[in-house]
Design a protein around this motif. Structure first.
Motif, PDB file in Angstrom:
ATOM      1  N   CYS A  22       0.855  -1.184   0.000  1.00 47.12           N
ATOM      2  CA  CYS A  22       0.000   0.000   0.000  1.00 47.12           C
ATOM      3  C   CYS A  22       0.894   1.239   0.000  1.00 47.12           C
ATOM      4  N   TRP A  68      -3.277   1.244   4.273  1.00 42.90           N
ATOM      5  CA  TRP A  68      -4.607   0.640   4.237  1.00 42.90           C
ATOM      6  C   TRP A  68      -5.661   1.515   4.902  1.00 42.90           C
ATOM      7  N   THR A  93     -14.077  -4.214  -2.016  1.00 45.71           N
ATOM      8  CA  THR A  93     -14.104  -5.379  -2.880  1.00 45.71           C
ATOM      9  C   THR A  93     -15.222  -5.153  -3.885  1.00 45.71           C
ATOM     10  N   LEU A 146      -9.092  -4.582  -2.056  1.00 41.63           N
ATOM     11  CA  LEU A 146      -8.146  -3.588  -2.546  1.00 41.63           C
ATOM     12  C   LEU A 146      -8.153  -2.377  -1.631  1.00 41.63           C
ATOM     13  N   CYS A 147      -7.030  -1.675  -1.568  1.00 38.14           N
ATOM     14  CA  CYS A 147      -6.947  -0.427  -0.818  1.00 38.14           C
ATOM     15  C   CYS A 147      -7.868   0.593  -1.488  1.00 38.14           C
ATOM     16  N   SER A 180      -5.451   1.275  -4.538  1.00 39.82           N
ATOM     17  CA  SER A 180      -5.882   0.034  -5.211  1.00 39.82           C
ATOM     18  C   SER A 180      -4.890  -1.121  -5.093  1.00 39.82           C
ATOM     19  N   ARG A 211      -3.540  -4.603  -3.756  1.00 41.67           N
ATOM     20  CA  ARG A 211      -4.259  -5.805  -3.320  1.00 41.67           C
ATOM     21  C   ARG A 211      -3.929  -6.094  -1.862  1.00 41.67           C
ATOM     22  N   TYR A 212      -4.960  -6.261  -1.039  1.00 39.61           N
ATOM     23  CA  TYR A 212      -4.795  -6.535   0.390  1.00 39.61           C
ATOM     24  C   TYR A 212      -4.427  -8.006   0.573  1.00 39.61           C
TER      25      TYR A 212
END
Length: 71
Positions: free
Chosen positions: A15, A21, A26, A53-54, A58, A60-61
């Protein structure tokens, strides 16, 4: 089936937001839904193959999450 969720190290992103974050989202059937971090992803997340996604950058978490309650 599992390759949809994780394709390898290049699929993980850091991030870039400050603080990290700030929020998660989603997508379900084209609609953006808020998500919240969790120790493990919910059954719904696994069944639908959802990705968090943040909300800022954006990224990916990479950890578990649940969809946020609506309404």
């Amino acid at each position: 089936m599992f390759s949809k969720w994780f394709r390898g190290p290049a699929d993980l992103m850091s991030c870039a937001c400050e603080p990290e974050w700030p929020g998660l989202v989603t997508e379900i059937e084209g609609e953006r839904i808020a998500a919240v971090p969790a120790e493990a992803s919910s059954v719904l997340v696994g069944m639908l193959g959802l990705v968090a996604l943040c909300s800022g950058c954006s990224a990916r978490y990479p950890y578990g999450f649940h969809t946020a309650a609506r309404g």
